[in-house]
Design a protein around this motif. Structure first.
Motif, PDB file in Angstrom:
ATOM      1  N   THR A   1       8.446  -0.918  -7.067  1.00 16.28           N
ATOM      2  CA  THR A   1       8.122   0.128  -6.078  1.00 16.28           C
ATOM      3  C   THR A   1       9.359   0.625  -5.334  1.00 16.28           C
ATOM      4  OG1 THR A   1       7.709  -1.518  -4.364  1.00 16.28           O
ATOM      5  CG2 THR A   1       5.809  -0.820  -5.675  1.00 16.28           C
TER       6      THR A   1
ATOM      7  N   GLU B   1       0.841  -1.200   0.000  1.00 15.86           N
ATOM      8  CA  GLU B   1       0.000   0.000   0.000  1.00 15.86           C
ATOM      9  C   GLU B   1       0.869   1.240   0.000  1.00 15.86           C
ATOM     10  OE1 GLU B   1      -2.144  -0.779   3.545  1.00 15.86           O
ATOM     11  OE2 GLU B   1      -3.800  -1.734   2.462  1.00 15.86           O
ATOM     12  N   TYR B   2       0.381   2.270  -0.720  1.00 13.93           N
ATOM     13  CA  TYR B   2       1.148   3.515  -0.793  1.00 13.93           C
ATOM     14  C   TYR B   2       0.430   4.637  -0.056  1.00 13.93           C
ATOM     15  CZ  TYR B   2       4.172   7.141  -2.569  1.00 13.93           C
ATOM     16  OH  TYR B   2       5.091   8.165  -2.645  1.00 13.93           O
ATOM     17  N   HIS B   3       1.160   5.212   0.912  1.00 13.99           N
ATOM     18  CA  HIS B   3       0.630   6.402   1.594  1.00 13.99           C
ATOM     19  C   HIS B   3       1.831   7.290   1.887  1.00 13.99           C
ATOM     20  CE1 HIS B   3       1.800   3.423   4.520  1.00 13.99           C
ATOM     21  NE2 HIS B   3       0.788   2.687   4.143  1.00 13.99           N
TER      22      HIS B   3
ATOM     23  N   SER C   1      10.639  -0.479  -2.639  1.00 11.50           N
ATOM     24  CA  SER C   1      10.487  -0.472  -1.177  1.00 11.50           C
ATOM     25  C   SER C   1      11.197  -1.670  -0.551  1.00 11.50           C
ATOM     26  CB  SER C   1       8.995  -0.513  -0.819  1.00 11.50           C
ATOM     27  OG  SER C   1       8.301  -1.444  -1.622  1.00 11.50           O
TER      28      SER C   1
ATOM     29  N   LEU D   1       6.639   8.636  -7.132  1.00 11.83           N
ATOM     30  CA  LEU D   1       6.367   7.998  -5.843  1.00 11.83           C
ATOM     31  C   LEU D   1       7.682   7.824  -5.082  1.00 11.83           C
ATOM     32  CD1 LEU D   1       3.628   5.299  -6.532  1.00 11.83           C
ATOM     33  CD2 LEU D   1       3.456   7.780  -6.389  1.00 11.83           C
ATOM     34  N   HIS D   2       7.539   7.796  -3.764  1.00 13.03           N
ATOM     35  CA  HIS D   2       8.708   7.622  -2.894  1.00 13.03           C
ATOM     36  C   HIS D   2       9.375   6.273  -3.189  1.00 13.03           C
ATOM     37  CE1 HIS D   2      11.106   8.074   0.721  1.00 13.03           C
ATOM     38  NE2 HIS D   2      10.808   6.826   1.025  1.00 13.03           N
TER      39      HIS D   2
ATOM     40  N   ALA E   1       4.741   6.455   1.335  1.00  9.49           N
ATOM     41  CA  ALA E   1       5.794   5.424   1.297  1.00  9.49           C
ATOM     42  C   ALA E   1       5.044   4.098   1.163  1.00  9.49           C
ATOM     43  CB  ALA E   1       6.611   5.458   2.580  1.00  9.49           C
ATOM     44  N   TRP E   2       5.744   3.081   0.709  1.00  7.68           N
ATOM     45  CA  TRP E   2       5.103   1.780   0.537  1.00  7.68           C
ATOM     46  C   TRP E   2       5.218   0.958   1.810  1.00  7.68           C
ATOM     47  CZ3 TRP E   2       2.361   0.537  -3.731  1.00  7.68           C
ATOM     48  CH2 TRP E   2       2.585   1.288  -4.897  1.00  7.68           C
TER      49      TRP E   2
END
Ligand SMILES: Cc1ncc(COP(=O)(O)O)c(C=O)c1O
Length: 395
Positions: free
Chosen positions: A173, A141-143, A175, A318-319, A145-146
């Motif tokens: 991603t 999930e992305y908020h 992450s 995205l981060h 950061a993943w």
């Protein structure tokens, strides 16, 4: 006549067909999907592969897990990253794909399940299916950061679950799996006799300073049977040399039982060439130079991307913590498929759509951070130009 392990439909997708048409017409392509390091304009030392010609490679001594000197070289390479594993718990393979196939044979019967992250590496569909194993997704999930939806991992488990796959850092991603996430997943797996398989092929590539140091270390586990996967493809940018590996950790009895069975699997295939085993130590040492160059390239492109997108309200990067790719969220003015085909046909830029990696929503573009900086920058400029035009076109 053919098994259901291979797909019934093998035709090219729309994007691949558009690429072929553009190439046939001789039109140039700025390829932001290029993730083959040997085609990314890096300066490999010309003598890097000289050790492969050494006369040690003339003698064939088949060993299911590989020559001990090479297994020790891999254990030393883990130690370079601060991870401790004994050489007799390292198993050589020709690639991580090879290692996945062996682990599925070790752990799963036909129709058993493994949990795979979503979004992630598209090859999991084929790797599981070719071994008659069912891939069940769990979400990242992305908020800002993943993170792993650990409750979702638990919900996806059934009596047929045999392994949870982690990719750290994940492709695309970027992450890393965090210690608290692994602790919870390991507890779920240990309770149910499920193994953890961690794909750490990109572990050397940190984009956010310190992110790699905060990543969970699967080989430290003593509570659950755990496998760490790696290989020269990414660690020193030599996919063509074909040397990968897996390392095992967990309760001693389970590790021994797993290795006994893996020995039979590996002995059946014996896929790793002797010359690459004989030169593994030298390749791993000399390849550090390539790793540094790739890491510098990925960081420079990522820095450029972040700076360039900081001033564009319509698109955002995205981060990302590590790896070789970045994800750009873009306006959903058309389907992702229409978008990537139109970016190729109108702007000459090739990108991957998010749905290739099973993103839950649209619209995302995935770009490789490996292209030479001037090509990368030009590709990003053209993507942004496309959106300026598209947004104006919709006003
Ligand atoms: C997450 C991940 N694992 C493994 C691989 C492939 O590694 P190998 O060449 O060792 O099979 C890739 C290649 O892109 C990847 O993205």
């Amino acid at each position: 006549m053919f098994s259901a392990r291979v797909p019934a439909q093998l035709g090219a997708n729309r994007l691949a067909a558009a690429v072929a048409a553009r190439r046939a017409a001789g039109d140039p392509i700025i390829d932001l999907t290029e993730s083959n390091p040997t085609r990314a304009g890096l300066s490999y030392p010309t003598a890097l592969l000289t050790p492969l010609g050494d006369s040690r490679g003339l003698r064939y001594e088949p060993q299911p897990f590989g020559l001990m000197a090479a297994r020790q070289a891999v254990a030393n390479d883990y130690a370079r990253r601060g991870v401790s594993v004994a050489a007799d718990r390292v198993v050589l393979a020709a690639s991580t794909s090879d290692a996945y196939g062996w682990l599925f044979k070790l752990l799963a019967d036909a129709g058993d399940e493994v949990l795979v992250p979503r979004p992630s590496y598209p090859l999991f569909d084929h790797l599981t299916r070719l071994d008659s194993v069912i891939a069940r997704p769990y979400d990242l999930e992305y908020h800002g950061a993943w993170s792993i939806d650990v409750a979702g991992v638990e919900a996806a488990m059934t009596p047929r679950t045999r392994a949870v796959l982690l990719v750290s850092p994940n492709n695309p991603t970027g992450s890393f799996v965090k210690q608290h996430e692994l602790d919870r997943i390991a507890a779920l797996c240990a309770d149910r006799g499920v193994a953890v398989i961690a794909d750490e092929v990109f572990a050397d590539y940190e984009l956010m300073p310190g992110a790699g140091g905060l990543a969970a270390r699967v080989l430290d586990r003593r509570d659950v049977l755990t496998f760490s996967l790696g290989g020269l493809s990414k660690s020193i940018g030599l996919p063509q040399v074909k040397l990968g590996w897996l390392a095992v950790a967990g309760p001693d009895g389970l590790v021994a039982a797993a290795l006994d069975r893996l020995e039979l699997v590996c002995d059946t295939y014996l896929t790793v060439s002797t010359p690459v085993q004989a030169s593994a130590a030298e390749l791993l040492t000399a390849g550090a130079q390539v790793r540094d160059e790739i890491a510098g390239r990925a960081r420079a492109n990522h820095t450029h991307l972040a700076a360039r997108l900081a001033s564009t309200p319509s698109c955002r990067a995205l981060h990302v913590e590590g790896g070789w790719s970045a994800v750009v969220q873009v306006p959903s003015l058309e389907s992702e498929e229409d978008l990537v085909v139109s970016l190729l046909q109108r702007e000459g830029v090739l990108t991957h759509p998010g749905y290739f990696f099973d993103f839950a929503r649209e619209s995302y573009l995935v770009v490789s951070l490996l292209p030479p900086p001037e090509i990368f920058a030009e590709g990003i400029d053209r993507i942004l130009r496309h959106f300026d035009c598209s947004i104006r076109g919709h006003e």
